[in-house]
Scaffold this motif. Structure first.
Motif, PDB file in Angstrom:
ATOM      1  N   ILE A 100       0.825  -1.203   0.000  1.00 43.01           N
ATOM      2  CA  ILE A 100       0.000   0.000   0.000  1.00 43.01           C
ATOM      3  C   ILE A 100       0.863   1.258   0.000  1.00 43.01           C
ATOM      4  O   ILE A 100       0.468   2.293  -0.551  1.00 43.01           O
ATOM      5  CB  ILE A 100      -0.953  -0.033   1.212  1.00 43.01           C
ATOM      6  CG1 ILE A 100      -1.978  -1.151   1.040  1.00 43.01           C
ATOM      7  CG2 ILE A 100      -1.650   1.303   1.417  1.00 43.01           C
ATOM      8  CD1 ILE A 100      -2.752  -1.496   2.301  1.00 43.01           C
ATOM      9  N   THR A 101       2.055   1.174   0.561  1.00 44.79           N
ATOM     10  CA  THR A 101       2.965   2.321   0.626  1.00 44.79           C
ATOM     11  C   THR A 101       3.708   2.551  -0.686  1.00 44.79           C
ATOM     12  O   THR A 101       4.109   3.685  -0.990  1.00 44.79           O
ATOM     13  CB  THR A 101       3.987   2.112   1.762  1.00 44.79           C
ATOM     14  OG1 THR A 101       3.275   1.884   2.985  1.00 44.79           O
ATOM     15  CG2 THR A 101       4.893   3.315   1.948  1.00 44.79           C
ATOM     16  N   LEU A 102       3.899   1.517  -1.475  1.00 47.12           N
ATOM     17  CA  LEU A 102       4.758   1.619  -2.663  1.00 47.12           C
ATOM     18  C   LEU A 102       4.328   2.704  -3.655  1.00 47.12           C
ATOM     19  O   LEU A 102       5.191   3.429  -4.178  1.00 47.12           O
ATOM     20  CB  LEU A 102       4.845   0.262  -3.360  1.00 47.12           C
ATOM     21  CG  LEU A 102       5.841  -0.723  -2.752  1.00 47.12           C
ATOM     22  CD1 LEU A 102       5.664  -2.111  -3.350  1.00 47.12           C
ATOM     23  CD2 LEU A 102       7.274  -0.237  -2.944  1.00 47.12           C
ATOM     24  N   PRO A 103       3.044   2.867  -3.985  1.00 46.96           N
ATOM     25  CA  PRO A 103       2.698   3.940  -4.927  1.00 46.96           C
ATOM     26  C   PRO A 103       3.141   5.315  -4.445  1.00 46.96           C
ATOM     27  O   PRO A 103       3.599   6.144  -5.249  1.00 46.96           O
ATOM     28  CB  PRO A 103       1.173   3.837  -5.029  1.00 46.96           C
ATOM     29  CG  PRO A 103       0.874   2.410  -4.733  1.00 46.96           C
ATOM     30  CD  PRO A 103       1.857   2.029  -3.666  1.00 46.96           C
ATOM     31  N   ALA A 104       3.031   5.583  -3.145  1.00 44.78           N
ATOM     32  CA  ALA A 104       3.456   6.882  -2.616  1.00 44.78           C
ATOM     33  C   ALA A 104       4.968   7.044  -2.730  1.00 44.78           C
ATOM     34  O   ALA A 104       5.473   8.126  -3.060  1.00 44.78           O
ATOM     35  CB  ALA A 104       3.018   7.025  -1.166  1.00 44.78           C
ATOM     36  N   VAL A 105       5.705   5.966  -2.463  1.00 42.09           N
ATOM     37  CA  VAL A 105       7.169   6.037  -2.575  1.00 42.09           C
ATOM     38  C   VAL A 105       7.573   6.334  -4.016  1.00 42.09           C
ATOM     39  O   VAL A 105       8.459   7.166  -4.264  1.00 42.09           O
ATOM     40  CB  VAL A 105       7.804   4.715  -2.090  1.00 42.09           C
ATOM     41  CG1 VAL A 105       9.314   4.738  -2.304  1.00 42.09           C
ATOM     42  CG2 VAL A 105       7.488   4.490  -0.616  1.00 42.09           C
TER      43      VAL A 105
END
Length: 295
Positions: free
Chosen positions: A236-241
């Motif tokens: 879930i964090t990867l797109p923001a990174v």
């Protein structure tokens, strides 16, 4: 006193405390921090080949202070102010420190609460076409690393196996226990009942590094990793990174990269199961968005 909301709990897993909580804060002036680091180096790491070289302070915080050793730097020396933070990093390395996309823990369990890690000198070139896929592959490799635990570590962490977590009550920070158990059931279908669902990496563009001459992405600062969260939080964090790195990707593309990367490590996620697990995890935890991953 009202309990923390699910979102607060997820954002506070490393228990951010108010300034001044430390019994013995580390010095924040660079010169004083360097003195403490040299003392830790001389006490516990004097036999390292880089110990006789220069020490350069990278960060001087009350909670932890960090320096490189050697010229060129060969190791990173990290000194913790509190035992729980030191133990958390040791636990993270016990879980996944053998993974090839992490820096090597050169020495631990010393009296000064310091860790000596392999130095990873080169930042990721986010303009490279393969950079997003390489980041996703590194995260997937860490999520799969618990399958290769030695027997003693596996026994010590047996309570965190998916089958045991699924049979236990949902954690207090979960707002929808039924959705939580749905997510665990789907993770079990993909990874198997003996899988330990590590997750909650401190993912940021600057924490992605290269070893000299190696194009593979490595990840640093893993002490936030936990064996009870599942890797879904990192997905879930990867797109923001990737947005922060200047390489935004549609959520479904990130999801499919992750599904393919985990499949290389033996996971059996289907697109439908992964979407359903993400939706269940969002319901269970109160996360505001899935960044299009379930589209």
């Amino acid at each position: 006193m009202l309990p923390a909301t699910a979102a607060e709990a997820l954002h506070g897993l490393i228990r951010v405390r108010p300034y001044g909580w430390l019994a013995s804060p580390l010095p924040t002036l660079p010169a004083a921090a360097a003195e403490r680091l040299r003392a830790a180096r001389d006490q516990d790491h004097a036999d390292h080949p880089a110990a006789d070289g220069p020490l350069e302070v990278l960060a001087a915080r009350a909670t932890a202070t960090v320096a490189t050793l050697g010229d060129p730097p060969a190791a990173v020396l990290k000194l913790h102010a509190a035992t729980p933070a030191y133990d958390a990093e040791l636990l993270a390395y016990a879980l996944v420190g053998h993974c090839p996309v992490l820096p090597h823990l050169l020495r631990s369990a010393d009296a000064s609460r310091s860790l000596l890690l392999e130095h990873l000198p080169d930042p990721v070139d986010w303009a490279a076409p393969a950079a997003p896929a390489a980041l996703v592959a590194a995260v997937a490799a860490i999520h799969a690393a618990s399958a290769s635990l030695d027997a003693a570590s596996a026994e010590a962490l047996e309570a965190f196996r998916l089958d045991h977590l699924a049979a236990a009550p949902a954690p207090a920070w979960v707002s929808d226990p039924d959705a939580w158990h749905t997510a665990l059931t789907l993770c079990t279908r993909a990874h198997g009942p003996a899988h330990i669902p590590v997750g909650h990496l401190d993912l940021k563009p600057e924490h992605a590094r290269h070893r000299r001459g190696d194009p593979a992405v490595c990840l640093i600062d893993i002490e936030t990793l936990r064996p009870d969260i599942t890797g879904l939080i990192d997905l879930i964090t990867l797109p923001a990174v990737l947005r922060q790195a200047g390489r935004p990707m549609p959520g479904p593309d990130v999801r499919e990269l992750y599904r393919a990367a985990t499949a290389r490590h033996g996971a059996a996620w289907t697109t439908n199961d992964l979407r359903a697990a993400l939706i269940a995890y969002q319901r269970a935890t109160g996360l505001a968005t899935l960044s299009g991953l379930a589209d």
